[in-house]
Design a protein around this motif. Structure first.
Motif, PDB file in Angstrom:
ATOM      1  N   ARG A 104      -4.952  10.673  -0.437  1.00 32.66           N
ATOM      2  CA  ARG A 104      -4.921   9.263  -0.854  1.00 32.66           C
ATOM      3  C   ARG A 104      -4.831   9.145  -2.377  1.00 32.66           C
ATOM      4  NH1 ARG A 104      -8.879   8.598   3.188  1.00 32.66           N
ATOM      5  NH2 ARG A 104     -10.542   8.565   1.613  1.00 32.66           N
ATOM      6  N   ARG A 105      -5.554  10.004  -3.086  1.00 33.54           N
ATOM      7  CA  ARG A 105      -5.485   9.965  -4.550  1.00 33.54           C
ATOM      8  C   ARG A 105      -4.068  10.288  -5.027  1.00 33.54           C
ATOM      9  NH1 ARG A 105     -10.700  12.306  -4.031  1.00 33.54           N
ATOM     10  NH2 ARG A 105      -9.874  14.428  -4.289  1.00 33.54           N
ATOM     11  N   ALA A 122      -1.287   9.762  -3.332  1.00 32.75           N
ATOM     12  CA  ALA A 122      -0.444   8.620  -2.985  1.00 32.75           C
ATOM     13  C   ALA A 122      -0.636   7.486  -3.975  1.00 32.75           C
ATOM     14  CB  ALA A 122      -0.763   8.149  -1.575  1.00 32.75           C
ATOM     15  N   ASP A 123      -1.879   7.236  -4.373  1.00 32.06           N
ATOM     16  CA  ASP A 123      -2.139   6.195  -5.379  1.00 32.06           C
ATOM     17  C   ASP A 123      -1.498   6.558  -6.710  1.00 32.06           C
ATOM     18  OD1 ASP A 123      -3.598   4.662  -3.582  1.00 32.06           O
ATOM     19  OD2 ASP A 123      -5.533   5.538  -4.158  1.00 32.06           O
ATOM     20  N   ALA A 124      -1.588   7.841  -7.074  1.00 33.09           N
ATOM     21  CA  ALA A 124      -1.019   8.272  -8.342  1.00 33.09           C
ATOM     22  C   ALA A 124       0.495   8.122  -8.369  1.00 33.09           C
ATOM     23  CB  ALA A 124      -1.399   9.733  -8.625  1.00 33.09           C
ATOM     24  N   LEU A 134      -3.724   5.551   5.602  1.00 29.75           N
ATOM     25  CA  LEU A 134      -2.575   4.837   5.057  1.00 29.75           C
ATOM     26  C   LEU A 134      -1.480   4.738   6.111  1.00 29.75           C
ATOM     27  CD1 LEU A 134      -2.322   6.622   1.575  1.00 29.75           C
ATOM     28  CD2 LEU A 134      -3.447   4.446   2.090  1.00 29.75           C
ATOM     29  N   PRO A 171       0.842  -1.202   0.000  1.00 29.68           N
ATOM     30  CA  PRO A 171       0.000   0.000   0.000  1.00 29.68           C
ATOM     31  C   PRO A 171       0.871   1.242   0.000  1.00 29.68           C
ATOM     32  CG  PRO A 171       0.063  -0.987   2.179  1.00 29.68           C
ATOM     33  CD  PRO A 171       0.762  -1.945   1.263  1.00 29.68           C
ATOM     34  N   PRO A 172       0.338   2.384  -0.431  1.00 26.47           N
ATOM     35  CA  PRO A 172       1.113   3.622  -0.430  1.00 26.47           C
ATOM     36  C   PRO A 172       1.622   3.959   0.976  1.00 26.47           C
ATOM     37  CG  PRO A 172      -0.913   3.891  -1.681  1.00 26.47           C
ATOM     38  CD  PRO A 172      -1.010   2.578  -0.973  1.00 26.47           C
ATOM     39  N   ASP A 177       5.546   7.715  -0.829  1.00 23.04           N
ATOM     40  CA  ASP A 177       4.717   8.115  -1.966  1.00 23.04           C
ATOM     41  C   ASP A 177       4.200   9.536  -1.797  1.00 23.04           C
ATOM     42  OD1 ASP A 177       4.649   5.473  -3.370  1.00 23.04           O
ATOM     43  OD2 ASP A 177       3.816   4.881  -1.424  1.00 23.04           O
ATOM     44  N   ARG A 218       2.182   5.761  -7.296  1.00 23.01           N
ATOM     45  CA  ARG A 218       2.570   4.355  -7.484  1.00 23.01           C
ATOM     46  C   ARG A 218       2.209   3.827  -8.871  1.00 23.01           C
ATOM     47  NH1 ARG A 218       4.125   2.366  -2.679  1.00 23.01           N
ATOM     48  NH2 ARG A 218       3.973   0.193  -3.350  1.00 23.01           N
ATOM     49  N   THR A 219       1.610   4.685  -9.682  1.00 18.37           N
ATOM     50  CA  THR A 219       1.230   4.238 -11.034  1.00 18.37           C
ATOM     51  C   THR A 219       2.315   4.591 -12.051  1.00 18.37           C
ATOM     52  OG1 THR A 219       0.027   6.315 -11.416  1.00 18.37           O
ATOM     53  CG2 THR A 219      -1.201   4.458 -10.518  1.00 18.37           C
TER      54      THR A 219
END
Length: 352
Positions: A344-345, A347-349, A30, A4-5, A71, A351-352
């Motif tokens: 959170r968005r 952090a997700d971005a 997170l 996870p981030p 992240d 990792r992409t």
């Protein structure tokens, strides 16, 4: 399964800034790691000159800034901004940067800035302007300490902050603050609860003690750093609040209890630099074009936005957030949830 981030929370010297950073870090749901930072004398350099740098950190703090890189980084205050920018560069520009409050740096350094009205930041796509500082709503009143519950109602809580330019909470101002609270308590037949903060100066504390020493109403005093801190108990027990105008955080926490809050004005003593910036702001606010120019200078980090606590209090008053009831609690919870979702968005971005 992918990890996870991960997030880092950079903590500086101001307790209020740190509380907001940790509140946001906790709310995003997170894994995060707190990084308490200490700074050397180089911290006095303007942020624009430092850019992305660890040069202002002490050696032990530099050791905390090491891979694997997070992240997302959440920080507040001008001292942490160059550190956050350095982390992003070290990560190959993968790490996302979130700043809470006033960044003292170009807004373009950050992926997200979460701020309130008092900092006067211009509208930008990466700026979220909330009505309230980031805070968890206080626990519902019900667990009132027995000694406070025994005091006569209505119980008025006085929450004292400290000097924050141009606002001054010296001995004279502290004395007037307590006298205003005593007048209200005497008129209502209730009791007085007085709490100081980490920023309350020694002279102001002495003046508060001396003024309370002459009080004819039941009262309690909690001085930060002396014995048990009764601040949370006062939040639960108070029927109303009077808060010095320097502290947006305490005003917000008081309002989120659902009890009415009044803001106590403090004297203003702007220094020479503040007069210059305020003069520029007034001069450049004459036309839409000059207002846009001033906003651009703030966004570039060329001009530091001046903290205008009146703007914060004005938003609170206009939107009924000081009047009591659930409005402030609901608004604070909504704003915190929205900011956490935005982080959170990011952090997700990353990792992409």
């Amino acid at each position: 399964m992918a990890e996870p981030p991960r997030a880092w929370a950079l903590l500086g010297r101001r307790a209020g800034d740190n509380r907001q950073v940790l509140t946001l870090a906790e709310a995003m749901g997170l894994t995060f790691e707190a990084k308490p930072l200490r700074f050397n004398p180089g911290r006095a350099l303007p942020t624009l000159l430092q850019r992305g740098s660890l040069h202002t950190l002490t050696l032990d703090s530099r050791a905390l800034i090491a891979p694997p890189w997070p992240d997302v980084v959440i920080a507040s205050g001008k001292r942490t901004a160059p550190v956050a920018l350095w982390i992003r560069m070290a990560s190959g520009r993968r790490t996302k940067l979130v700043h809470v409050g006033r960044p003292w740096a170009p807004l373009s350094w950050f992926d997200l800035v979460v701020t309130t009205a008092q900092y006067g930041l211009p509208d930008r796509p990466n700026v979220i302007r909330n009505a309230l500082p980031l805070a968890h709503p206080p626990a519902a009143a019900g667990a009132i300490p027995p000694d406070l519950a025994a005091l006569p109602a209505p119980r008025l809580a006085l929450l004292a902050g400290g000097s924050s330019r141009p606002l001054i909470l010296d001995a004279a101002a502290a004395r007037r603050f307590v006298e205003a609270g005593l007048a209200r308590a005497e008129a209502s037949g209730g009791a007085l609860l007085v709490a100081t903060s980490p920023r309350t100066g020694a002279g102001a504390v002495r003046a508060i003690r001396e003024t309370l020493g002459r009080a004819q109403v039941p009262h309690r005093l909690s001085v930060f750093g002396e014995g048990d801190n009764a601040y949370r108990g006062f939040l639960a027990a108070a029927d109303a609040f009077l808060v010095t105008e320097d502290s947006a955080a305490m005003a917000a926490e008081a309002a989120m209890t659902g009890r009415p809050v009044a803001i106590h004005p403090l004297p203003r003593r702007p220094d020479a630099w503040m007069r210059i910036v305020l003069g520029c702001r007034a001069a450049m606010g004459v036309t839409p074009w000059t207002r846009r120019l001033f906003d651009a200078l703030v966004a570039w980090g060329a001009v530091t936005s001046i903290r205008d606590i009146g703007a914060f209090a004005g938003v609170m008053a206009r939107e009924g957030l000081l009047d009591g009831g659930p409005a402030a609690r609901d608004r604070g919870a909504q704003e915190l949830a929205a900011a956490a979702a935005a982080v959170r968005r990011l952090a997700d971005a990353a990792r992409t």
